[in-house]
Write a protein that holds these residues in place. Structure first.
Motif, short mmCIF file in Angstrom:
data_model
loop_
_atom_site.label_atom_id
_atom_site.label_comp_id
_atom_site.label_asym_id
_atom_site.label_seq_id
_atom_site.Cartn_x
_atom_site.Cartn_y
_atom_site.Cartn_z
N GLN A 87 0.64 -1.24 0.08
CA GLN A 87 -0.02 0.02 0.17
C GLN A 87 0.94 1.30 0.18
O GLN A 87 0.52 2.25 -0.65
CB GLN A 87 -0.96 -0.11 0.99
CG GLN A 87 -2.10 -0.96 1.11
CD GLN A 87 -2.96 -1.25 2.35
OE1 GLN A 87 -2.47 -0.97 3.41
NE2 GLN A 87 -3.95 -1.97 2.21
N GLN A 88 1.98 1.25 0.77
CA GLN A 88 2.77 2.34 0.76
C GLN A 88 3.53 2.69 -0.68
O GLN A 88 3.70 3.57 -1.25
CB GLN A 88 4.02 2.31 1.91
CG GLN A 88 4.85 3.18 1.90
CD GLN A 88 6.21 3.15 3.03
OE1 GLN A 88 6.30 1.78 3.43
NE2 GLN A 88 6.60 4.20 3.55
N HIS A 89 3.76 1.42 -1.39
CA HIS A 89 4.33 1.44 -2.38
C HIS A 89 3.34 2.29 -3.61
O HIS A 89 4.09 2.84 -4.47
CB HIS A 89 4.38 -0.20 -3.18
CG HIS A 89 5.03 -0.22 -4.50
ND1 HIS A 89 6.44 -0.04 -4.61
CD2 HIS A 89 4.52 -0.19 -5.74
CE1 HIS A 89 6.66 -0.27 -5.73
NE2 HIS A 89 5.70 -0.51 -6.57
N GLN A 90 2.07 2.37 -3.43
CA GLN A 90 1.19 2.85 -4.30
C GLN A 90 1.19 4.31 -4.11
O GLN A 90 0.94 5.14 -4.97
CB GLN A 90 -0.08 2.55 -4.01
CG GLN A 90 -0.49 1.15 -4.53
CD GLN A 90 -0.24 0.67 -5.77
OE1 GLN A 90 0.84 0.18 -6.31
NE2 GLN A 90 -0.91 1.09 -6.71
N THR A 91 1.61 4.78 -2.93
CA THR A 91 1.50 6.21 -2.65
C THR A 91 3.10 7.07 -2.69
O THR A 91 3.18 8.02 -2.83
CB THR A 91 0.80 6.56 -1.30
OG1 THR A 91 1.54 6.00 -0.32
CG2 THR A 91 -0.65 6.22 -1.63
N ALA A 92 4.13 6.18 -2.11
CA ALA A 92 5.43 6.63 -2.22
C ALA A 92 5.98 7.30 -3.33
O ALA A 92 5.77 6.75 -4.51
CB ALA A 92 6.36 5.56 -1.52
N MET A 93 6.76 8.24 -3.33
CA MET A 93 7.49 8.90 -4.36
C MET A 93 8.88 8.15 -4.36
O MET A 93 10.00 9.07 -4.44
CB MET A 93 7.41 10.32 -4.29
CG MET A 93 6.12 11.17 -4.51
SD MET A 93 5.48 10.49 -6.25
CE MET A 93 4.19 9.53 -5.72
N GLU A 94 9.15 6.92 -4.62
CA GLU A 94 10.41 6.24 -4.29
C GLU A 94 10.13 4.87 -5.12
O GLU A 94 9.09 4.43 -4.81
CB GLU A 94 10.73 5.96 -2.90
CG GLU A 94 12.06 5.27 -2.86
CD GLU A 94 12.50 4.97 -1.36
OE1 GLU A 94 13.43 4.45 -1.26
OE2 GLU A 94 11.86 5.61 -0.56
N GLY A 95 11.03 4.69 -6.09
CA GLY A 95 10.70 3.38 -7.05
C GLY A 95 11.71 3.59 -8.19
O GLY A 95 12.37 4.69 -8.35
#
Length: 320
Positions: A87-95
């Motif tokens: 879920q954090q992956h969907q909103t985080a500006m990191e990747g």
């Protein structure tokens, strides 16, 4: 061997054991007590073990139930951690974003736009590859692709990025030496630098294919040969803006060699796309929305030989 056990039954057992009450668990899970009791009985039957010693006064786990509760607690904790991470992956500006570009975009202008994005978003990594149109596939792990020309794959979302215009260019020194082609038939007498990786191949009947040819597989290399006075090359005009402004290259007024092709940003239909990918898509679309950054007005850079200019001046003087 235990069969027919699913994670939902384990969740129910975990909450009942943690709260020490079927009634309390039913309220927390918004499920009837009858359903919870039935699920617990099914779990015990599947395991072949009594987990809860039931009576009207006390709630107590058996020894096997206590061991099972401890193990289930670890499993549920791992699942909840995995859920939170995704879920954090969907909103985080990191990747990491894997991008496929046509060979036309191997240039300074493209690099500057990507560098600006990475400077503003240091936690987002871009993985950029140059790909032939036919070799591109989302199965190769790409998140996004920039494509030139008409699109064929309707299973993907496409956002317009404007258009790219092409033209035939050469150095003034080459044209002074070999002459200025005025029409397609004149091209037979010239050397054509063909870029094999072009997304905009010339027509099979084009006179360019009957010229003396040098074949290269990158636009930048073709541009270098043209700048050195070796021959004619068909390029996206945005790729040689600096050379056109300086006069190192000029555009030939051969209308059949001029073309504008649509440019699109493509990606899979995915309502759960990570936030950092959406941010990059918005960035690319925004910089292209208000200005057609990939097209160049050819008129100021069309080559007119000195003789043509002199003749035009004389005619003007005579008519005056």
């Amino acid at each position: 061997m235990a069969t027919n056990i699913n994670l939902n039954d384990i969740y129910i057992f975990h909450f009942v054991s943690e709260l020490k009450s079927i009634t309390a668990a039913s309220k927390k899970l918004n499920t009837s007590k009858q359903t919870i009791s039935r699920k617990l009985a099914q779990l015990e039957e599947s395991l072949g073990v009594t987990l809860i010693a039931r009576n009207t006064r006390n709630f107590q786990l058996t020894n096997a139930g206590q061991d099972y509760f401890q193990s289930c607690a670890k499993i549920i904790e791992q699942v909840e951690q995995a859920n939170a991470m995704v879920q954090q992956h969907q909103t985080a500006m990191e990747g990491r974003i894997k991008i496929c570009l046509p060979h036309e975009f191997n240039n300074k202008k493209t690099c500057s736009y990507f560098m600006n994005f990475m400077d503003a978003n240091p936690a987002i990594k871009l993985d950029i590859s140059l790909c032939d149109r036919n070799s591109f596939s989302m199965a190769d792990g790409f998140d996004l692709a920039i494509r030139l020309g008409e699109l064929e794959d309707s299973s993907m979302v496409a956002r317009s990025l404007g258009g790219v215009n092409y033209g035939l260019v050469a150095s003034p020194a080459y044209l002074k030496r070999f002459g200025m082609p005025q029409k397609c038939e004149d091209l037979y007498q010239h050397t054509y630098i063909m870029v094999s990786k072009s997304s905009s191949a010339v027509d099979k009947d084009s006179p360019l294919l009957k010229c003396r040819q040098l074949v290269v597989n990158e636009f930048m290399l073709g541009k270098q040969f043209a700048s050195q006075g070796f021959g004619l090359v068909r390029l996206p005009l945005f790729m040689c803006t600096e050379e056109l402004v300086s006069g190192e290259l000029v555009i030939l007024p051969v209308e059949q060699c001029m073309e504008t092709r649509p440019l699109s940003l493509m990606f899979l239909k995915d309502k759960y796309m990570p936030g950092y990918v959406r941010k990059f898509i918005d960035y690319v679309v925004d910089i292209c929305r208000d200005q057609d950054i990939w097209t160049v007005n050819p008129e100021p850079y069309i080559y007119l030989p000195p003789k043509a200019k002199t003749t035009a001046a004389v005619n003007q003087a005579v008519s005056a």
